[in-house]
Design an enzyme around this catalytic site. Sequence first.
Site, short mmCIF file in Angstrom:
data_model
loop_
_atom_site.label_atom_id
_atom_site.label_comp_id
_atom_site.label_asym_id
_atom_site.label_seq_id
_atom_site.Cartn_x
_atom_site.Cartn_y
_atom_site.Cartn_z
CE LYS A 88 -4.04 1.89 2.45
NZ LYS A 88 -5.00 1.71 3.56
CB SER A 163 -8.20 3.63 2.43
OG SER A 163 -7.45 3.01 3.45
CB SER A 187 -8.65 0.66 5.23
OG SER A 187 -9.36 1.85 5.10
N1 GLN Z 1 -13.52 3.67 5.46
C1 GLN Z 1 -13.02 4.14 6.71
C2 GLN Z 1 -12.82 5.64 6.66
O1 GLN Z 1 -13.22 6.21 5.72
C3 GLN Z 1 -11.81 3.37 7.12
C4 GLN Z 1 -10.51 3.95 6.71
C5 GLN Z 1 -9.34 3.12 7.11
O2 GLN Z 1 -9.46 2.05 7.71
N2 GLN Z 1 -8.17 3.64 6.81
O3 GLN Z 1 -12.30 6.23 7.53
#
Ligand code: GLN
Length: 534
Positions: A88, A163, A187
Amino acid sequence: MNMEIRQYTALEIGGLIREKKISSPEVTRAFLDAAKADFVKASDDETKINAYASLNEETAMAQAEAVQARIDKGEFLSPVAGVPIAIKDNICTTEGTTTASSKILTGFQAPYDAGVIEKLRAAGLVFLGKANMDEFAMGGSTETSYLGITRNPWDLSRVPGGSSGGSAAAVAAEFAPFALGSDTGGSIRQPAAFCNLTGMKPTYGSVSRYGLLAYGSSLDQIGPLAKDAKDAAVLLSIISGKDERDSTSVAEEPFRFCDVLYPEKGDDLSPVPPRRNPLAGKRIGIPSNYFEIPGLSSQEIARVFGGGSTAYLHICKARQKFEELGATVEEFELPLIQYAVPTYLIIACAEASSNLSRYDGVKYGYRSPDAKDIHDIYYKTRSEGFGTEVKRRIILGSFVLSSGYFDAYYKKALQVRGLIREAFDKALSAYDIILAPVCPTVAYEIGGQIKDPLAMYLGDIYTTSVNLTGHPAVAVPCGFGEGGMPEGMQLIGRAWEDGLLLDVAARYQEITDVHKQRAAESTANQATKGGAGR
Ligand code: GLN
């Protein structure tokens, strides 16, 4: 062999390399070629997945040659030595750039490797490139990336989740055998569910955050995205363990997961047949109230998301399998779920507003070309360098930390976090595992949610709790829902019982084949049958 090597799991590829059936440079070349063919700068090309933020072809090939030379000399670095991996774009590697898919980090080259990268390097893994993501990991669809959207390999008109959407799409499209993601509020698990992968958020403190670009430091944890539980286990066993440079790293020893990785052998790797059944005598609890959340009834989901999840149905089928294997499963009430998203958002944004203050145009990446003085550098760099979602969260975080509102929001959120932790600890004293959905929906259409942040945030309802509590959770494919899209279930366990979760997931995958369905087959089915074909 080169043609189909991409279809194998990482452990299978590692085995083939050890048996000299294929070499690490050959494998790396096969994945790089596929990834390169898909690599686009302009994400408006609707035929491309756009899984990577950047590819590191030269360094990957050089790494593969070097690892192969060591393997040829008879060195055993790990079961996946010579196997390539996608990383990532928020995890520092000395190869290439690390940008968190943000304009503000354009061209940033990390001066050091993240703790997990050092460990992967020592285990002989080869870094293909950096996977696209929501900017600074803020989002659930990979649509907030400065580098353009990533598409879901199962259906190019839909999001891959986020993400870590680039990491998930890379694995689902077979542009990498497995990948690293990061999980602050879901995410890893949500994109795993959207792309039919096994993805895990490990116990907080088990994996080093050194060299992970921080979003919400008390919630962030790096973890694996893989084709099955065994690949996830081998990756987690390599990246886990103590790192003095991360003050929240607690694990003295890395996980070994002998039951998952060497089922026919004991801890000392000597044979101890037959394999222990990890489900025998285990107690599993399904939080039935998770399926009746106000505002998340199926009509409401249909209104907000355009199609509700059938995860409950699949979870009931999985329940039967677990019962057949000797587990006792019952439904129970797990309170406070309605507070998970607001509590998460307040804490994550508060921490983000502090963590992201370092991006000021002086130390890293982008600096506004029009800035006249030091204040101008800060102001213009941050105004031009951050995207809308990141700015929204920095503003929200600064607000909840401001002196007039600290007690009403931030302090209250910390108190609720404590209550949620108590509720989970209580549930996990009655049950060995909590079985829950991952998301309220399947992967939705690109552009469908991004304009409605509140609807987006609601999508994290099932995932954020364990980031607040620190417990481990693994997302496992369990069926297909609306439009033939994948759905996942979540196994949540006690802190440090990551091994039990992966063992149960691996056992489930031995007797079912949902996780074996591939996006490529789905696309072919769609073409020939005029539907999802399942
Ligand atoms: N979808 C979640 C958010 O928008 C989780 C993000 C994450 O785990 N980095 O914050």
